[in-house]
Design an enzyme around this catalytic site. Structure first.
Site, PDB file in Angstrom:
ATOM      1  N   ASP A 105       0.618  -1.303  -0.460  1.00 35.21           N
ATOM      2  CA  ASP A 105      -0.175   0.166  -0.228  1.00 35.21           C
ATOM      3  C   ASP A 105       0.701   1.177   0.516  1.00 35.21           C
ATOM      4  O   ASP A 105       1.681   1.412   0.331  1.00 35.21           O
ATOM      5  CB  ASP A 105      -1.223  -0.368   1.308  1.00 35.21           C
ATOM      6  N   GLY A 106       0.417   2.186  -0.980  1.00 34.11           N
ATOM      7  CA  GLY A 106       0.851   3.512  -1.307  1.00 34.11           C
ATOM      8  C   GLY A 106       1.589   4.312  -1.804  1.00 34.11           C
ATOM      9  O   GLY A 106       2.177   5.496  -1.409  1.00 34.11           O
ATOM     10  N   ASN A 107       1.741   3.684  -2.848  1.00 32.98           N
ATOM     11  CA  ASN A 107       1.671   3.729  -4.273  1.00 32.98           C
ATOM     12  C   ASN A 107       1.096   5.212  -4.826  1.00 32.98           C
ATOM     13  O   ASN A 107       2.530   5.981  -5.439  1.00 32.98           O
ATOM     14  CB  ASN A 107       1.718   3.105  -5.221  1.00 32.98           C
ATOM     15  N   ARG A 123      -0.078   9.561 -10.192  1.00 33.35           N
ATOM     16  CA  ARG A 123      -0.636   8.288  -9.104  1.00 33.35           C
ATOM     17  C   ARG A 123       0.522   6.582 -10.436  1.00 33.35           C
ATOM     18  O   ARG A 123       1.222   5.628  -9.087  1.00 33.35           O
ATOM     19  CB  ARG A 123      -1.616   7.951  -9.378  1.00 33.35           C
ATOM     20  N   HIS A 125       2.603   3.389  -8.755  1.00 32.20           N
ATOM     21  CA  HIS A 125       2.475   2.001  -9.704  1.00 32.20           C
ATOM     22  C   HIS A 125       4.103   1.019 -10.284  1.00 32.20           C
ATOM     23  O   HIS A 125       4.084   0.118  -8.960  1.00 32.20           O
ATOM     24  CB  HIS A 125       1.016   1.317  -9.799  1.00 32.20           C
ATOM     25  N   TRP A 150     -11.482  -1.786  -8.562  1.00 28.97           N
ATOM     26  CA  TRP A 150     -12.712  -1.314  -9.888  1.00 28.97           C
ATOM     27  C   TRP A 150     -13.292   0.621  -9.089  1.00 28.97           C
ATOM     28  O   TRP A 150     -13.192   0.989 -10.593  1.00 28.97           O
ATOM     29  CB  TRP A 150     -13.949  -2.505  -9.854  1.00 28.97           C
ATOM     30  N   ARG A 175     -11.862   2.719  -8.800  1.00 33.77           N
ATOM     31  CA  ARG A 175     -11.154   3.289  -8.697  1.00 33.77           C
ATOM     32  C   ARG A 175     -10.917   4.428 -10.117  1.00 33.77           C
ATOM     33  O   ARG A 175     -11.694   3.694 -10.821  1.00 33.77           O
ATOM     34  CB  ARG A 175      -9.661   3.553  -8.292  1.00 33.77           C
ATOM     35  N   LEU A 209      10.420 -20.729  -4.489  1.00 39.81           N
ATOM     36  CA  LEU A 209       9.077 -20.205  -3.409  1.00 39.81           C
ATOM     37  C   LEU A 209       7.866 -19.900  -4.347  1.00 39.81           C
ATOM     38  O   LEU A 209       7.875 -20.279  -5.815  1.00 39.81           O
ATOM     39  CB  LEU A 209       9.461 -18.561  -3.895  1.00 39.81           C
ATOM     40  N   ARG A 246      -5.231  -1.744   8.816  1.00 39.76           N
ATOM     41  CA  ARG A 246      -6.472  -2.489   8.046  1.00 39.76           C
ATOM     42  C   ARG A 246      -6.325  -3.790   7.118  1.00 39.76           C
ATOM     43  O   ARG A 246      -5.205  -3.768   7.026  1.00 39.76           O
ATOM     44  CB  ARG A 246      -7.550  -1.842   7.530  1.00 39.76           C
ATOM     45  N   GLU A 264       0.764 -12.945  12.685  1.00 40.26           N
ATOM     46  CA  GLU A 264       0.887 -11.928  13.302  1.00 40.26           C
ATOM     47  C   GLU A 264       1.125 -10.842  12.330  1.00 40.26           C
ATOM     48  O   GLU A 264       1.013 -10.834  11.114  1.00 40.26           O
ATOM     49  CB  GLU A 264       1.871 -12.051  13.751  1.00 40.26           C
TER      50      GLU A 264
HETATM   51  C1  IPE Z   1      -5.713  -3.007  -0.896  1.00 46.31           C
HETATM   52  O1  IPE Z   1      -5.010  -1.801  -0.635  1.00 46.31           O
HETATM   53  C2  IPE Z   1      -5.914  -2.952  -1.612  1.00 46.31           C
HETATM   54  C3  IPE Z   1      -4.216  -3.572  -2.433  1.00 46.31           C
HETATM   55  C4  IPE Z   1      -2.739  -3.177  -1.595  1.00 46.31           C
HETATM   56  C5  IPE Z   1      -4.156  -4.216  -3.792  1.00 46.31           C
HETATM   57  P1  IPE Z   1      -6.360  -0.237  -0.926  1.00 46.31           P
HETATM   58  O2  IPE Z   1      -5.243   0.940  -1.395  1.00 46.31           O
HETATM   59  O3  IPE Z   1      -7.078  -0.560  -2.367  1.00 46.31           O
HETATM   60  O4  IPE Z   1      -7.225  -0.294   0.472  1.00 46.31           O
HETATM   61  P2  IPE Z   1      -8.405   0.629   0.903  1.00 46.31           P
HETATM   62  O5  IPE Z   1      -8.871   1.020   0.287  1.00 46.31           O
HETATM   63  O6  IPE Z   1      -7.159   1.883   1.689  1.00 46.31           O
HETATM   64  O7  IPE Z   1      -8.860   0.412   2.613  1.00 46.31           O
HETATM   65  C1  IPE Z   2      -1.596   0.192  -3.300  1.00 48.81           C
HETATM   66  O1  IPE Z   2      -1.528   1.751  -3.057  1.00 48.81           O
HETATM   67  C2  IPE Z   2      -1.595  -0.091  -5.204  1.00 48.81           C
HETATM   68  C3  IPE Z   2      -3.069  -0.675  -5.438  1.00 48.81           C
HETATM   69  C4  IPE Z   2      -4.138  -0.306  -4.410  1.00 48.81           C
HETATM   70  C5  IPE Z   2      -3.461  -1.333  -6.601  1.00 48.81           C
HETATM   71  P1  IPE Z   2      -2.513   2.278  -3.046  1.00 48.81           P
HETATM   72  O2  IPE Z   2      -2.681   3.004  -5.168  1.00 48.81           O
HETATM   73  O3  IPE Z   2      -3.311   2.527  -2.335  1.00 48.81           O
HETATM   74  O4  IPE Z   2      -1.362   3.960  -2.700  1.00 48.81           O
HETATM   75  P2  IPE Z   2      -3.328   4.927  -1.914  1.00 48.81           P
HETATM   76  O5  IPE Z   2      -3.051   4.049  -0.828  1.00 48.81           O
HETATM   77  O6  IPE Z   2      -3.697   5.667  -2.699  1.00 48.81           O
HETATM   78  O7  IPE Z   2      -1.130   6.310  -1.455  1.00 48.81           O
HETATM   79 MG    MG Z   3      -4.168   2.590  -0.979  1.00 49.13          MG
END
Ligand code: IPE
Ligand code: IPE
Ligand code: MG
Length: 256
Positions: A24-26, A37, A41, A73, A75, A135, A198, A211
């Site tokens: 998460d966090g891209n 964005r 990714h 989806w 997004r 793996l 979460r 964990e």
């Molecule tokens: C969870 O991240 C899904 C993936 C990492 C692929 P999201 O960024 O979609 O989750 P929420 O919306 O913050 O809970």
């Molecule tokens: C995780 O990064 C990648 C995917 C959910 C596909 P996000 O795209 O959710 O990045 P944030 O959470 O908006 O920073």
């Molecule tokens: Mg995210």
């Protein structure tokens, strides 16, 4: 061999057999740099490559990565298209090398809503590597834990209707055997980057006794060092599985 080798009878530290990562966090990584964005990714795919390499070196047996959720989806269409493009490019560019490194690719999630070209590529990745013994890379793509459980319930109900299964015989093993992850051990450790704490519909059933390690850094910055830090935190935990005492027979050796 590494210093983080699997558990042995003489109390050596145990590397988790199965690590799950919510990458998460891209988007925030990109926004913080004034970039679109998609650039986050793209850099996320590079982090994934580094992480697969590190997981092999650290002797992790199963690595599950959450790459696209059933809720993603929602997004903007352009971002969904970018994410679909990147998974295709990842398979096209990296599959041969993964195969060379004896990686077995397994895709979990539903094929519903996916274009035929992507479905074909996901199938190709699984088919090419299914005999590999290194793996196991589980890619959760178009995956949702609730959807997976509902599909398992549907399959179980069909088997009951067909007279193959008696309702009273349905156990937790029956449910596990009908999930996409059938045959894969439950994750020991779940890592989520970017500070969110979460599950976001990831492996709901399978994480019952996992964990959790939450890291503040965004996914594009993830590397071997971040993975080792999560493993060290995991190894300092005591897993009790509902048992009572640290010294008792249920203690799983995760201490450093
Ligand atoms: C969870 O991240 C899904 C993936 C990492 C692929 P999201 O960024 O979609 O989750 P929420 O919306 O913050 O809970
Ligand atoms: C995780 O990064 C990648 C995917 C959910 C596909 P996000 O795209 O959710 O990045 P944030 O959470 O908006 O920073
Ligand atoms: Mg995210």
């Amino acid at each position: 061999m590494t210093d983080l080798d699997h558990a042995t009878p003489n109390d050596r530290p145990a590397v988790p057999a199965h690590v799950g990562i919510i990458m998460d966090g891209n988007g925030r990584w990109a926004a913080a740099r004034g970039l679109p964005r998609i650039e986050g990714h793209r850099r996320g795919v590079e982090a994934l490559r580094r992480t697969i390499r590190a997981a092999i070196e650290l002797n992790i047996r199963y690595l599950t990565v959450y790459s696209f959720s059933t809720e993603n989806w929602s997004r903007p269409a352009a971002e969904v298209a970018d994410l679909m493009f990147l998974i295709k490019r990842f398979i096209r560019n990296d599959l041969a090398e993964l195969h060379q490194h004896d990686v077995r690719v397994k895709i979990i999630g539903t094929r519903d809503g996916l274009k035929p070209d992507i479905v074909g590529m996901l199938d190709e990745a699984q088919d090419l590597t299914h005999r590999n013994r290194g793996l196991t890379l589980v890619v959760a793509f178009n995956y949702g834990g609730r959807q997976e459980l509902a599909a398992a319930v549907r399959r179980i109900a069909e088997r009951v209707l067909a007279g193959e299964l008696a309702p009273h015989s349905i156990s937790t093993e029956t449910v596990a055997d009908h999930l996409d992850t059938a045959g894969i051990p439950d994750p020991d450790l779940i890592i989520r980057t970017s500070g969110e704490q979460r599950l976001s519909n990831f492996l709901m059933w399978q994480t019952a006794y996992a964990e959790f390690v939450f890291q503040p850094g965004h996914w594009p910055d993830f590397d071997r060092c971040a993975l080792e830090s999560a493993l060290a935190a995991y190894m300092g935990r005591e897993r009790r599985f509902g048992g009572t005492t640290a010294e008792g027979p249920l203690k799983v050796k995760t201490a450093l």
